[in-house]
Design a protein around this motif. Structure first.
Motif, PDB file in Angstrom:
ATOM      1  N   GLN A 128      55.207  42.551  48.898  1.00 32.85           N
ATOM      2  CA  GLN A 128      55.175  41.539  47.829  1.00 32.85           C
ATOM      3  C   GLN A 128      53.804  40.868  47.773  1.00 32.85           C
ATOM      4  OE1 GLN A 128      58.434  38.972  48.812  1.00 32.85           O
ATOM      5  NE2 GLN A 128      59.947  40.189  47.688  1.00 32.85           N
ATOM      6  N   ARG A 129      53.260  40.551  48.949  1.00 31.65           N
ATOM      7  CA  ARG A 129      51.957  39.895  48.993  1.00 31.65           C
ATOM      8  C   ARG A 129      50.876  40.806  48.411  1.00 31.65           C
ATOM      9  NH1 ARG A 129      51.428  39.236  54.327  1.00 31.65           N
ATOM     10  NH2 ARG A 129      52.693  37.363  54.361  1.00 31.65           N
ATOM     11  N   GLU A 130      50.905  42.078  48.801  1.00 31.14           N
ATOM     12  CA  GLU A 130      49.907  43.027  48.290  1.00 31.14           C
ATOM     13  C   GLU A 130      50.025  43.197  46.779  1.00 31.14           C
ATOM     14  OE1 GLU A 130      50.484  46.597  50.511  1.00 31.14           O
ATOM     15  OE2 GLU A 130      49.577  45.773  52.326  1.00 31.14           O
ATOM     16  N   GLU A 131      51.264  43.256  46.271  1.00 25.35           N
ATOM     17  CA  GLU A 131      51.482  43.389  44.823  1.00 25.35           C
ATOM     18  C   GLU A 131      50.940  42.160  44.088  1.00 25.35           C
ATOM     19  OE1 GLU A 131      52.665  45.156  41.288  1.00 25.35           O
ATOM     20  OE2 GLU A 131      52.530  46.016  43.306  1.00 25.35           O
ATOM     21  N   ALA A 132      51.228  40.966  44.640  1.00 23.24           N
ATOM     22  CA  ALA A 132      50.738  39.733  44.012  1.00 23.24           C
ATOM     23  C   ALA A 132      49.209  39.708  44.012  1.00 23.24           C
ATOM     24  CB  ALA A 132      51.288  38.518  44.750  1.00 23.24           C
ATOM     25  N   GLN A 133      48.590  40.136  45.108  1.00 24.72           N
ATOM     26  CA  GLN A 133      47.128  40.167  45.170  1.00 24.72           C
ATOM     27  C   GLN A 133      46.550  41.165  44.171  1.00 24.72           C
ATOM     28  OE1 GLN A 133      46.279  40.999  49.274  1.00 24.72           O
ATOM     29  NE2 GLN A 133      46.303  38.828  49.856  1.00 24.72           N
ATOM     30  N   ARG A 134      47.201  42.307  44.028  1.00 29.40           N
ATOM     31  CA  ARG A 134      46.726  43.328  43.077  1.00 29.40           C
ATOM     32  C   ARG A 134      46.770  42.788  41.650  1.00 29.40           C
ATOM     33  NH1 ARG A 134      48.611  46.742  39.620  1.00 29.40           N
ATOM     34  NH2 ARG A 134      50.779  46.251  40.054  1.00 29.40           N
ATOM     35  N   ILE A 135      47.889  42.126  41.300  1.00 27.78           N
ATOM     36  CA  ILE A 135      48.019  41.551  39.953  1.00 27.78           C
ATOM     37  C   ILE A 135      46.971  40.460  39.740  1.00 27.78           C
ATOM     38  CG2 ILE A 135      49.542  40.168  38.487  1.00 27.78           C
ATOM     39  CD1 ILE A 135      51.898  41.723  39.748  1.00 27.78           C
ATOM     40  N   TYR A 136      46.774  39.621  40.757  1.00 26.52           N
ATOM     41  CA  TYR A 136      45.788  38.545  40.662  1.00 26.52           C
ATOM     42  C   TYR A 136      44.390  39.116  40.436  1.00 26.52           C
ATOM     43  CZ  TYR A 136      42.684  34.796  42.162  1.00 26.52           C
ATOM     44  OH  TYR A 136      41.679  33.863  42.230  1.00 26.52           O
ATOM     45  N   ARG A 137      44.002  40.145  41.200  1.00 22.43           N
ATOM     46  CA  ARG A 137      42.669  40.757  41.056  1.00 22.43           C
ATOM     47  C   ARG A 137      42.491  41.388  39.676  1.00 22.43           C
ATOM     48  NH1 ARG A 137      43.484  43.342  46.538  1.00 22.43           N
ATOM     49  NH2 ARG A 137      42.709  41.794  47.988  1.00 22.43           N
ATOM     50  N   GLN A 138      43.579  42.007  39.181  1.00 20.72           N
ATOM     51  CA  GLN A 138      43.509  42.658  37.871  1.00 20.72           C
ATOM     52  C   GLN A 138      43.244  41.616  36.778  1.00 20.72           C
ATOM     53  OE1 GLN A 138      47.067  44.790  36.943  1.00 20.72           O
ATOM     54  NE2 GLN A 138      46.196  45.837  35.166  1.00 20.72           N
ATOM     55  N   LYS A 139      43.981  40.492  36.804  1.00 21.84           N
ATOM     56  CA  LYS A 139      43.784  39.432  35.813  1.00 21.84           C
ATOM     57  C   LYS A 139      42.377  38.852  35.932  1.00 21.84           C
ATOM     58  CE  LYS A 139      48.554  37.896  35.292  1.00 21.84           C
ATOM     59  NZ  LYS A 139      49.500  36.789  35.516  1.00 21.84           N
TER      60      LYS A 139
END
Length: 173
Positions: A128-139
């Motif tokens: 979950q943490r990695e997914e949230a970080q990936r979405i954050y970096r993409q935005k």
């Protein structure tokens, strides 16, 4: 430790057990005979010991009754077995206490299951943490691309920046 108070408690317990054995020999049951003569500061210890002994007696009585019931049922079945010339399979078993090895094995299995559960939860949280970080970096990258666009002459594109700020304000409303 095994100091004065501990030895005195053991002595009192031995005397109490002696009294109980004497009562069994005589055959009279007087459970509440000594409750009033307990010293006030030790009364809770005596009463707790008394409750413990009552529970032990009750448990042994219950286990004896449970052992007797299957025997009676087997005897009833055996009366009918004589007619058909076969022996019934006896399901008579005593309720055995678990050995220390069995207890240790069960404890190990519990600990193993608990560790596996914790490991799965940790992996889930990590994903979950990695997914949230990936979405954050993409935005963040999208915003950076919008804000860093330049005109042909190398000046910042203010129209795109204003559109971005307008979208941000509309989302907050």
């Amino acid at each position: 430790g095994q100091g004065f108070a501990f030895r005195r408690k053991q002595k009192i317990q031995r005397e109490y057990r002696k009294l109980l054995r004497k009562e069994k020999k005589v055959g009279t049951q007087s459970d509440a005979q000594f409750t009033d003569t307990y010293p006030e500061h030790l009364k809770h210890l005596y009463l707790a010991e008394e409750e413990k002994l009552k529970k032990q007696r009750k448990a042994t009585r219950d286990s004896i009754l449970l052992e007797e019931k299957p025997k009676k049922a087997v005897d009833d079945v055996c009366k009918g077995c004589v007619l058909f010339n076969y022996r019934p399979v006896t399901t008579e078993r005593k309720f055995k206490k678990k050995t220390s090895h069995q207890k240790a094995k069960e404890e190990y299995e519990k600990i193993k299951a608990e560790r596996a559960r914790k490991k799965e939860e940790a992996e889930k949280r990590q994903k979950q943490r990695e997914e949230a970080q990936r979405i954050y970096r993409q935005k963040k990258m999208e915003v950076y691309k919008i804000l860093s666009k330049k005109t042909k002459k190398g000046q910042p594109n203010l129209n795109l920046q204003m559109e971005y700020l307008l979208q941000k304000i509309q989302q907050n409303r």
